[in-house]
Structure formats: structure tokens, C-alpha cells
Write an enzyme that holds these catalytic residues in place. Structure first.
Site, PDB file in Angstrom:
ATOM      1  N   GLY A 103      60.035   9.466 -38.636  1.00  0.00           N
ATOM      2  CA  GLY A 103      59.654   8.054 -38.508  1.00  0.00           C
ATOM      3  C   GLY A 103      60.459   7.142 -39.414  1.00  0.00           C
ATOM      4  O   GLY A 103      60.943   7.562 -40.467  1.00  0.00           O
ATOM      5  N   CYS A 104      60.613   5.883 -38.992  1.00  0.00           N
ATOM      6  CA  CYS A 104      61.403   4.903 -39.758  1.00  0.00           C
ATOM      7  C   CYS A 104      60.556   4.107 -40.737  1.00  0.00           C
ATOM      8  O   CYS A 104      61.091   3.406 -41.593  1.00  0.00           O
ATOM      9  CB  CYS A 104      62.094   3.917 -38.823  1.00  0.00           C
ATOM     10  SG  CYS A 104      63.443   4.640 -37.898  1.00  0.00           S
ATOM     11  N   ILE A 105      59.243   4.118 -40.567  1.00  0.00           N
ATOM     12  CA  ILE A 105      58.417   3.182 -41.348  1.00  0.00           C
ATOM     13  C   ILE A 105      57.677   3.883 -42.476  1.00  0.00           C
ATOM     14  O   ILE A 105      56.871   4.750 -42.223  1.00  0.00           O
ATOM     15  CB  ILE A 105      57.378   2.464 -40.447  1.00  0.00           C
ATOM     16  CG1 ILE A 105      58.061   1.890 -39.217  1.00  0.00           C
ATOM     17  CG2 ILE A 105      56.659   1.388 -41.237  1.00  0.00           C
ATOM     18  CD1 ILE A 105      59.112   0.852 -39.511  1.00  0.00           C
TER      19      ILE A 105
END
Lengths: 105, 151
Positions: A103-105
Site C-alpha cells: 500500500g501507498c498510504i
């Protein structure tokens, strides 16, 4: 396949240096990885994060990144960065014997 | 890379999020981060405005809608609410929560003094997480030896 020497064993790791086989993982290995990563002694709060991470991975097939990790572990963002200063999601995943979160967040 | 300084120069929702995602992502990798908000990029750190940022529906060919439709009253609100729903699905928080998360992660948050003066903002207009209002010279001092990302 790359290997990492931990406690005298050569364990298979991926390109990020994270364990490939969950079966290789145990608490002793986790403590040794934490030491190698400069985290030092693992406290109860570290373990809470590590366990939450494993639980989420077993359920979702991906290690949680920061926002979800705070929800899963009940540990707030500030504390996560105090526990794992050089990137909580990435470091906790490595110590938990999981691949790096996607995930990026 | 040890340090990155991200400049935010846009005040639309789609103009702000890339910077926040880059800044948060850098902290997740253990990289030191400062955010520098300038010109219309001040919007997301103005207390009374940060919860009301909208997607720009006019002048954006990538929206694939005619400009005349984009101009209709209520259309930006509709598109904004659709985008927010999609982002929530991806675990991307609203602007205020995202900024708080980035600040709690140890990133420094600055407003550009020239822009603050130009728009006649006061310190009390800003969200409480803003660390300081600094000049461009101070920004470069803080950014020294790191990478600068302009958005």
C-alpha cells in the site's frame, strides 16, 4: 535466492531482505531481525504492532501500511514512528517475517 | 535519499493529494520530510477551508467532460464527493486527517511567507499543525542537501 544469516541459520529472503518462508519465523528470529534493523529491544508495544501486522496479513494477504496499521494495532501514528523510527510499516513487516507492505498510504 | 522537501502550489483536491501521498510515502520509507505550501497551495492548511477542497472540473481535459458541463452548479461538488468515496476505498484519508497523520509521522509543515502576505492571511487563519510561516530563503536552508519535489 538470497539468504540472510540469522542466529547461525541461512534463511531465504526476498529483494527487500524480508523472510520468504513464514515457517522460518519465530520470536527469537524476530528479536534478531529487530537488532539487525537497529530497533533494539522489542517491548510489549512492538509486539502488539507485530502481532497486529501478522493477523492483518493472514486475513488480507498484504501487510497493512500506516493508516491501516494504526487501526489494526490501536497504536497511534506518533508512537508507531517512535517504536520503528525508519518507517514503521516496512520495519514491522520485516520483523514480523512478512513481505514489505504494498500500500501507498 | 535522506531528505525530501515537497512544495504544494495548487489548492484543488486533485492538486493537493499527490503531494500528501508523496510526503507520507517518504516518511514510510524513513525519509525526512518537509512540506512547503505556497500560493493557492495554502488552501489545505487554512483551517476554515481545508475540509472543503474541491476537484477542478473546468479546464482539465483529463476529466473527459465538456467544459460547459463542468461549469454547472453543483457539478464540482458531485465530482468531489465521488472522488472522496473512491479514495476512502483505497484507505486515503480526508485532507485534515492525512495532514495530521503526516505531521504525527514527523514531517514539518510550513506556509510560504510571500503567499501569506499576498493573501493577507494571519497566523490564526492556519490549521494548528502548521509549524511556521517561512521565507523562500529559509525553505532552501531547510531543504539543503535533500531533494525538492514541486507539485
Amino acid at each position: 535466492m538470497e539468504t540472510l544469516e540469522i542466529l547461525g541459520k541461512h534463511l531465504a529472503v526476498d529483494k527487500d531482505g524480508n523472510l520468504v518462508n513464514r515457517a522460518d519465523w519465530n520470536e527469537e528470529i524476530a528479536r534478531a531481525i529487530a537488532a539487525q534493523e537497529g530497533i533494539g529491544e522489542l517491548t510489549d508495544r512492538h509486539w502488539a504492532v507485530i502481532r497486529a501486522m501478522q493477523k492483518a496479513f493472514d486475513r488480507d494477504g498484504d501487510a497493512p501500511s500506516i493508516r491501516r496499521l494504526t487501526n489494526e494495532s490501536g497504536v497511534d501514528v506518533k508512537t508507531l514512528y517512535q517504536l520503528f523510527p525508519k518507517g514503521p510499516a516496512k520495519k514491522a513487516a520485516k520483523i514480523a517475517g512478512l513481505p514489505k507492505p504494498k500500500g501507498c498510504i | 535519499m535522506d531528505r525530501v522537501s515537497v512544495i504544494v502550489s495548487h489548492g484543488s483536491l486533485e492538486g493537493v493529494y499527490p503531494a500528501l501521498i508523496m510526503a507520507n510515502g517518504a516518511r514510510m520509507e524513513g525519509i525526512e520530510v518537509s512540506l512547503f505550501f505556497t500560493f493557492f497551495g495554502l488552501e489545505p492548511i487554512i483551517e476554515r477551508r481545508m475540509d472543503h477542497l474541491q476537484v477542478a472540473t473546468v479546464g482539465n481535459p483529463a476529466m473527459h467532460i465538456p467544459t460547459l458541463i463542468g461549469m454547472l452548479p453543483g457539478f464540482p461538488t458531485l465530482v468531489t464527493s465521488m472522488m472522496k468515496k473512491e479514495m476512502e476505498k483505497l484507505d486515503i484519508p480526508p485532507v485534515r486527517e492525512f495532514l495530521q497523520m503526516i505531521h504525527d509521522a514527523g514531517a514539518e509543515i510550513y506556509a510560504c511567507k510571500a503567499s501569506v502576505d499576498m493573501f493577507h492571511f494571519k497566523k490564526q487563519d492556519f490549521w494548528s499543525g502548521v509549524d511556521d510561516i517561512i521565507s523562500v530563503g529559509e525553505f532552501y536552508e531547510k531543504a539543503a542537501d535533500g531533494q525538492i519535489v514541486f507539485t
